[in-house]
Design a protein around this motif. Structure first.
Motif, PDB file in Angstrom:
ATOM      1  N   HIS A  56      14.981 -12.451  38.451  1.00 58.04           N
ATOM      2  CA  HIS A  56      13.824 -13.257  38.066  1.00 58.04           C
ATOM      3  C   HIS A  56      13.040 -13.672  39.299  1.00 58.04           C
ATOM      4  O   HIS A  56      13.621 -14.091  40.311  1.00 58.04           O
ATOM      5  CB  HIS A  56      14.266 -14.503  37.294  1.00 58.04           C
ATOM      6  N   SER A  59       8.350 -17.234  41.666  1.00 59.61           N
ATOM      7  CA  SER A  59       7.007 -17.587  41.212  1.00 59.61           C
ATOM      8  C   SER A  59       6.195 -16.310  41.068  1.00 59.61           C
ATOM      9  O   SER A  59       6.568 -15.253  41.568  1.00 59.61           O
ATOM     10  CB  SER A  59       6.317 -18.548  42.192  1.00 59.61           C
ATOM     11  N   ASN A  61       3.793 -13.542  38.505  1.00 60.46           N
ATOM     12  CA  ASN A  61       3.873 -12.866  37.213  1.00 60.46           C
ATOM     13  C   ASN A  61       4.095 -11.369  37.393  1.00 60.46           C
ATOM     14  O   ASN A  61       3.544 -10.762  38.308  1.00 60.46           O
ATOM     15  CB  ASN A  61       2.599 -13.087  36.407  1.00 60.46           C
ATOM     16  N   ILE A  63       3.779  -8.129  34.896  1.00 61.51           N
ATOM     17  CA  ILE A  63       3.307  -7.730  33.574  1.00 61.51           C
ATOM     18  C   ILE A  63       3.477  -6.222  33.427  1.00 61.51           C
ATOM     19  O   ILE A  63       2.893  -5.440  34.181  1.00 61.51           O
ATOM     20  CB  ILE A  63       1.834  -8.126  33.371  1.00 61.51           C
ATOM     21  N   GLN A  67       3.310  -7.040  28.680  1.00 59.35           N
ATOM     22  CA  GLN A  67       4.361  -8.041  28.481  1.00 59.35           C
ATOM     23  C   GLN A  67       4.716  -8.701  29.808  1.00 59.35           C
ATOM     24  O   GLN A  67       5.110  -8.026  30.761  1.00 59.35           O
ATOM     25  CB  GLN A  67       5.615  -7.390  27.888  1.00 59.35           C
ATOM     26  N   ASP A  68       4.567 -10.018  29.880  1.00 62.45           N
ATOM     27  CA  ASP A  68       4.894 -10.754  31.097  1.00 62.45           C
ATOM     28  C   ASP A  68       6.399 -10.993  31.138  1.00 62.45           C
ATOM     29  O   ASP A  68       6.942 -11.819  30.393  1.00 62.45           O
ATOM     30  CB  ASP A  68       4.138 -12.081  31.132  1.00 62.45           C
ATOM     31  N   THR A  70       8.194 -12.460  33.273  1.00 61.87           N
ATOM     32  CA  THR A  70       8.611 -13.770  33.773  1.00 61.87           C
ATOM     33  C   THR A  70       8.684 -14.811  32.663  1.00 61.87           C
ATOM     34  O   THR A  70       9.227 -15.900  32.870  1.00 61.87           O
ATOM     35  CB  THR A  70       7.647 -14.263  34.874  1.00 61.87           C
ATOM     36  N   LYS A  71       8.164 -14.494  31.495  1.00 64.14           N
ATOM     37  CA  LYS A  71       8.155 -15.456  30.389  1.00 64.14           C
ATOM     38  C   LYS A  71       9.176 -15.116  29.300  1.00 64.14           C
ATOM     39  O   LYS A  71       9.261 -15.816  28.290  1.00 64.14           O
ATOM     40  CB  LYS A  71       6.757 -15.537  29.783  1.00 64.14           C
ATOM     41  N   LEU A  72       9.950 -14.040  29.497  1.00 66.85           N
ATOM     42  CA  LEU A  72      10.900 -13.625  28.471  1.00 66.85           C
ATOM     43  C   LEU A  72      12.241 -14.335  28.623  1.00 66.85           C
ATOM     44  O   LEU A  72      12.761 -14.479  29.727  1.00 66.85           O
ATOM     45  CB  LEU A  72      11.125 -12.111  28.541  1.00 66.85           C
ATOM     46  N   LYS A  73      12.815 -14.750  27.493  1.00 64.99           N
ATOM     47  CA  LYS A  73      14.174 -15.262  27.481  1.00 64.99           C
ATOM     48  C   LYS A  73      15.145 -14.096  27.606  1.00 64.99           C
ATOM     49  O   LYS A  73      14.766 -12.927  27.506  1.00 64.99           O
ATOM     50  CB  LYS A  73      14.438 -16.024  26.184  1.00 64.99           C
TER      51      LYS A  73
END
Length: 240
Positions: A56, A59, A61, A63, A67-68, A70-73
């Motif tokens: 991860h 800081s 992004n 994409i 699909q980003d 950095t925002k996925l669980k």
């Protein structure tokens, strides 16, 4: 399309803080090939692991095809990897005690493809890399070149939008390595995937649409080779 936007990756805290990637940004158009180059410790593999959702970003992004990452669980990331990403590593990472079928079927299982639909998909992928006759052979009985071809079959079985290769010929002799590279580019063109290769090999990098040069965690430059590799791909039927 792959967009990396102001990505930083750090490890540790305080006096032990280490910055592996420092404000990295670049874009790779859909269906294009790119080589990430740099000395050992420059951040190449860290960057590839972030692109593949194996680590991860601290800081920024990342994409991939809209699909980003950095925002996925975690569960969503696992599913995205199974559907959209294919990996080929220097050390193969095939399961020696499992058959070729079981190795290639793994992404399909993760992606919850119905059991009856898996076998034809696995056969197709193994046929692409000239290993169809090895479908029931345990991976541990294959040669190094065959293991890397098996890893390729596993990487393409879901027809991913992005293929990631980390020094894919590092453990192979030059002749077998050339076979793997030709096959990798052939499969990338057939599927229309983007392909990102981490490599020290300038000749291999020159075959790609663009080169991303990294040093001490920062992008030094991106380049598009003026002399592209136009040699016709011929995949000999060998048991490398």
């Amino acid at each position: 399309m792959i967009e990396v936007v102001h990505v930083t990756k750090t490890y540790g805290k305080g006096q032990n803080l280490f910055t592996a990637l420092d404000d990295v940004s670049f874009t790779i158009p859909e269906g294009k090939t790119a080589a990430i180059m740099g000395k050992s410790g420059s951040g190449k593999s860290t960057l590839l692991h972030l692109l593949g959702g194996l680590d991860h970003a601290t800081s920024g992004n990342i994409i991939v095809n809209g699909q980003d990452l950095t925002k996925l669980k975690r569960k969503a990331m696992d599913r995205f990897r199974a559907q959209e990403l294919g990996f080929v590593f220097q050390s193969f990472f095939v399961e020696a005690v499992q058959t070729c079928y079981q190795n290639v079927a793994l992404p399909l299982e993760i992606n919850e493809v119905p059991y009856k639909q898996r076998r034809p998909l696995v056969r197709r992928a193994l046929k692409e890399v000239d290993l169809e006759e090895k479908i029931n052979v345990k991976a541990g009985n294959l040669s190094g070149g065959q293991k890397q071809r098996l890893a390729l079959a596993r990487a393409i079985v879901n027809k991913p939008g992005l293929l990631l290769a980390d020094e894919p010929t590092g453990n192979l002799d030059s002749a077998t390595g050339e076979l793997i590279i030709q096959l990798l580019f052939k499969l990338q063109r057939q599927q229309g995937s983007a392909l990102i290769i981490v490599t020290h090999d300038a000749d291999l990098a020159a075959r790609c649409d663009m080169q991303i040069n990294i040093k001490d965690g920062r992008i030094q430059n991106t380049a598009q080779p003026q002399l592209r590799w136009h040699k016709k791909t011929v995949i000999p039927a060998v048991q490398a």
